[in-house]
Design a protein around this motif. Structure first.
Motif, PDB file in Angstrom:
ATOM      1  N   GLN A  86       0.808  -1.357  -0.008  1.00 47.62           N
ATOM      2  CA  GLN A  86      -0.062   0.040  -0.116  1.00 47.62           C
ATOM      3  C   GLN A  86       0.890   1.173   0.087  1.00 47.62           C
ATOM      4  OE1 GLN A  86      -2.910   0.177   3.076  1.00 47.62           O
ATOM      5  NE2 GLN A  86      -3.771  -1.866   2.566  1.00 47.62           N
ATOM      6  N   GLN A 133      -2.444   4.292  -0.667  1.00 45.86           N
ATOM      7  CA  GLN A 133      -3.691   3.637  -1.543  1.00 45.86           C
ATOM      8  C   GLN A 133      -4.942   3.729  -1.445  1.00 45.86           C
ATOM      9  OE1 GLN A 133      -2.141   1.524  -4.363  1.00 45.86           O
ATOM     10  NE2 GLN A 133      -4.317   2.170  -4.976  1.00 45.86           N
ATOM     11  N   ILE A 134      -5.321   3.585   0.041  1.00 44.57           N
ATOM     12  CA  ILE A 134      -6.673   3.703   0.566  1.00 44.57           C
ATOM     13  C   ILE A 134      -7.287   5.309   0.086  1.00 44.57           C
ATOM     14  CG2 ILE A 134      -8.290   3.663   2.488  1.00 44.57           C
ATOM     15  CD1 ILE A 134      -6.636   1.217   3.452  1.00 44.57           C
ATOM     16  N   THR A 135      -6.386   6.191   0.518  1.00 45.48           N
ATOM     17  CA  THR A 135      -6.843   7.589   0.380  1.00 45.48           C
ATOM     18  C   THR A 135      -7.159   7.682  -1.088  1.00 45.48           C
ATOM     19  OG1 THR A 135      -5.478   8.096   2.381  1.00 45.48           O
ATOM     20  CG2 THR A 135      -6.275   9.814   1.012  1.00 45.48           C
ATOM     21  N   ALA A 136      -6.248   7.487  -1.795  1.00 45.84           N
ATOM     22  CA  ALA A 136      -6.273   7.760  -3.283  1.00 45.84           C
ATOM     23  C   ALA A 136      -7.292   7.189  -3.757  1.00 45.84           C
ATOM     24  CB  ALA A 136      -5.023   7.591  -4.003  1.00 45.84           C
ATOM     25  N   ASP A 137      -7.669   5.682  -3.564  1.00 46.30           N
ATOM     26  CA  ASP A 137      -8.890   4.940  -4.057  1.00 46.30           C
ATOM     27  C   ASP A 137     -10.115   5.736  -3.611  1.00 46.30           C
ATOM     28  OD1 ASP A 137      -7.344   3.265  -5.299  1.00 46.30           O
ATOM     29  OD2 ASP A 137      -7.576   1.521  -3.647  1.00 46.30           O
ATOM     30  N   THR A 138     -10.394   6.189  -2.289  1.00 41.12           N
ATOM     31  CA  THR A 138     -11.530   6.870  -1.857  1.00 41.12           C
ATOM     32  C   THR A 138     -11.831   7.780  -2.826  1.00 41.12           C
ATOM     33  OG1 THR A 138     -11.154   5.708   0.213  1.00 41.12           O
ATOM     34  CG2 THR A 138     -12.608   7.743   0.297  1.00 41.12           C
ATOM     35  N   TYR A 195     -12.404   2.348   8.269  1.00 38.55           N
ATOM     36  CA  TYR A 195     -11.604   1.166   7.517  1.00 38.55           C
ATOM     37  C   TYR A 195     -11.208   0.409   8.463  1.00 38.55           C
ATOM     38  CZ  TYR A 195     -11.998   4.075   3.028  1.00 38.55           C
ATOM     39  OH  TYR A 195     -12.325   5.008   1.913  1.00 38.55           O
ATOM     40  N   ILE A 197     -14.295   0.404   0.652  1.00 37.23           N
ATOM     41  CA  ILE A 197     -14.177   1.745  -0.134  1.00 37.23           C
ATOM     42  C   ILE A 197     -15.535   2.116  -0.371  1.00 37.23           C
ATOM     43  CG2 ILE A 197     -13.389   2.965  -1.647  1.00 37.23           C
ATOM     44  CD1 ILE A 197     -10.595   1.501  -1.463  1.00 37.23           C
ATOM     45  N   LEU A 223      -1.202   8.186  -8.273  1.00 35.40           N
ATOM     46  CA  LEU A 223      -2.123   7.340  -7.855  1.00 35.40           C
ATOM     47  C   LEU A 223      -3.960   8.160  -8.067  1.00 35.40           C
ATOM     48  CD1 LEU A 223      -1.422   5.407  -4.543  1.00 35.40           C
ATOM     49  CD2 LEU A 223      -1.506   4.277  -6.956  1.00 35.40           C
ATOM     50  N   ASN A 230     -10.861   9.080  -5.374  1.00 38.96           N
ATOM     51  CA  ASN A 230     -10.841   8.593  -7.039  1.00 38.96           C
ATOM     52  C   ASN A 230     -12.491   8.097  -7.116  1.00 38.96           C
ATOM     53  OD1 ASN A 230      -8.793   9.352  -7.744  1.00 38.96           O
ATOM     54  ND2 ASN A 230      -7.681   7.437  -7.731  1.00 38.96           N
ATOM     55  N   ALA A 231     -12.996   7.326  -6.044  1.00 35.94           N
ATOM     56  CA  ALA A 231     -14.277   6.779  -5.930  1.00 35.94           C
ATOM     57  C   ALA A 231     -15.315   7.872  -5.895  1.00 35.94           C
ATOM     58  CB  ALA A 231     -14.372   5.631  -4.900  1.00 35.94           C
TER      59      ALA A 231
END
Length: 382
Positions: free
Chosen positions: A45, A234-239, A205, A212, A266, A241-242
């Motif tokens: 991550q 990774q989690i921050t960027a995925d959130t 989380y 997410i 990311l 972006n979502a």
């Protein structure tokens, strides 16, 4: 001459050779490299920021080695990948200690560093510049942990204060469910309490299996102006972006563990406008000597660095300067005990426009905290 008579001179000669080899071995050991050990998530991550962090450190260590090393000895930084897994971090640290590392350096992650800490006491080995601002590394003072960066609580508190000053009255909090997340949220809540306010929402989380989609749905329903995320890049960027994919314009904010070019990549087209707290001077403040020094090294090694200084590289660079200074002060063939002793007496050390300091009762190093906003070109602006 008998066989036994002939063998005596040869035996004496062999003994002399053996003695010489032993003496040479001892001399070679005295001239051996200074082994420094690092365990961090070079995969997983946080891989992108770990690589930038370590690059900043290696640029300085390589410069020192190229100019004669420390007291005539080269620094051998051995980095092991723990995949951002606390159990692997502890195993790696034990491996490095068993190999004779005189100090551990630049671990990454709160649970990961926490897993390493019992080994420090057992081996009496110092850990310099863990890349985490966890309060448990500061209070109570751990005799073998020497921090270079500010605490997560301090930067999270400052981030909330500044977001409120900017007129953002509806702020949501999102954290990973571990010691890092709890630590950052404690600082954020201090920022709210200072203004006699509360977050509009607070979600959590699981670190290994983050939901997410579920958190994004909850955030959209809460409708905050800003979400402050205490989680990995990774989690921050995925959130974020979502959120953008769902049409949400909630402003994203996060802590300095995500202050890297890898985090920007990311995020992609969603990077602009994201707020990231900082614990070192701006990488574009070339009036600051250590920023200028790192900038020159980056320019001289464009293949490794892509020619760009990042906040993560600044942290690694500053950390390496503290490490090298401690090794210099510890003298020839520095021992673990000598390194710990000199760090405890390093009350004020100028990194080049920024001071760190330690004593037996204070291993924090510095309390510097600020925020930056990612611009459309992916730069951290202040």
């Amino acid at each position: 001459m008998s066989k036994s008579t002939r063998s005596r001179p040869l035996s004496r000669f062999a003994a002399s050779i053996a003695t010489a080899l032993v003496a040479f071995g001892l001399s070679a050991a005295a001239r051996a490299d200074i082994l420094i050990g690092q365990t961090a998530g070079f995969t997983g991550q946080v891989a992108a920021s770990v690589k930038e962090l370590t690059l900043g450190a290696r640029l300085y260590i390589d410069k020192v080695n190229a100019t004669g090393g420390v007291n005539g000895q080269k620094i051998d930084l051995q980095s092991l990948d723990d995949g951002f897994d606390p159990k692997r971090a502890a195993a790696n640290a034990q491996t490095l200690i068993d190999k004779g590392a005189v100090a551990l350096f630049l671990t990454r992650g709160t649970p990961h560093t926490q897993a390493v800490m019992p080994l420090l006491d057992k081996a009496q080995v110092p850990l310099i510049a863990p890349s985490t601002g966890a309060m448990l590394l500061h209070k109570p003072v751990h005799p073998f942990v020497f921090n270079v960066r500010s605490t997560y609580q301090r930067e999270a508190e400052r981030a909330v204060q500044l977001l409120l000053e900017m007129g953002n009255t509806r702020i949501a909090l999102v954290q990973v469910n571990d010691t890092f997340g709890a630590d950052g949220i404690a600082g954020a809540m201090a920022g709210f309490n200072d203004r006699k306010m509360k977050p509009v929402a607070h979600f959590t989380y699981e670190r290994e299996k983050p939901d997410i989609a579920g958190v994004v749905k909850q955030l959209i329903a809460a409708d905050p102006q800003v979400v402050l995320m205490v989680a990995s890049q990774q989690i921050t960027a995925d959130t974020i972006n979502a959120l953008r994919a769902a049409g949400s314009r909630i402003l994203g904010a996060t802590l300095s563990n995500n202050a890297s070019n890898g985090f920007v990549q990311l995020l992609g087209q969603n990077a602009a406008g994201i707020i990231v707290s900082q614990v070192f001077p701006s990488e574009r403040s070339t009036n600051v000597p250590m920023v200028r020094e790192l900038g020159d090294l980056v320019k001289a090694h464009p293949a490794e660095s892509s020619g760009q200084v990042t906040p993560a590289m600044m942290e690694g660079f500053a950390s390496a300067k503290v490490l090298v200074e401690a090794l210099k002060r510890a003298g020839k063939d520095p021992s673990r005990a000598a390194i710990q002793k000199v760090l405890n007496s390093m009350t004020r050390y100028d990194l080049g426009g920024m001071e760190v300091g330690y004593s037996p009762t204070d291993h924090t190093g510095t309390n510097y905290a600020d925020i930056a906003i990612i611009d459309p070109r992916g730069r951290f602006l202040r």
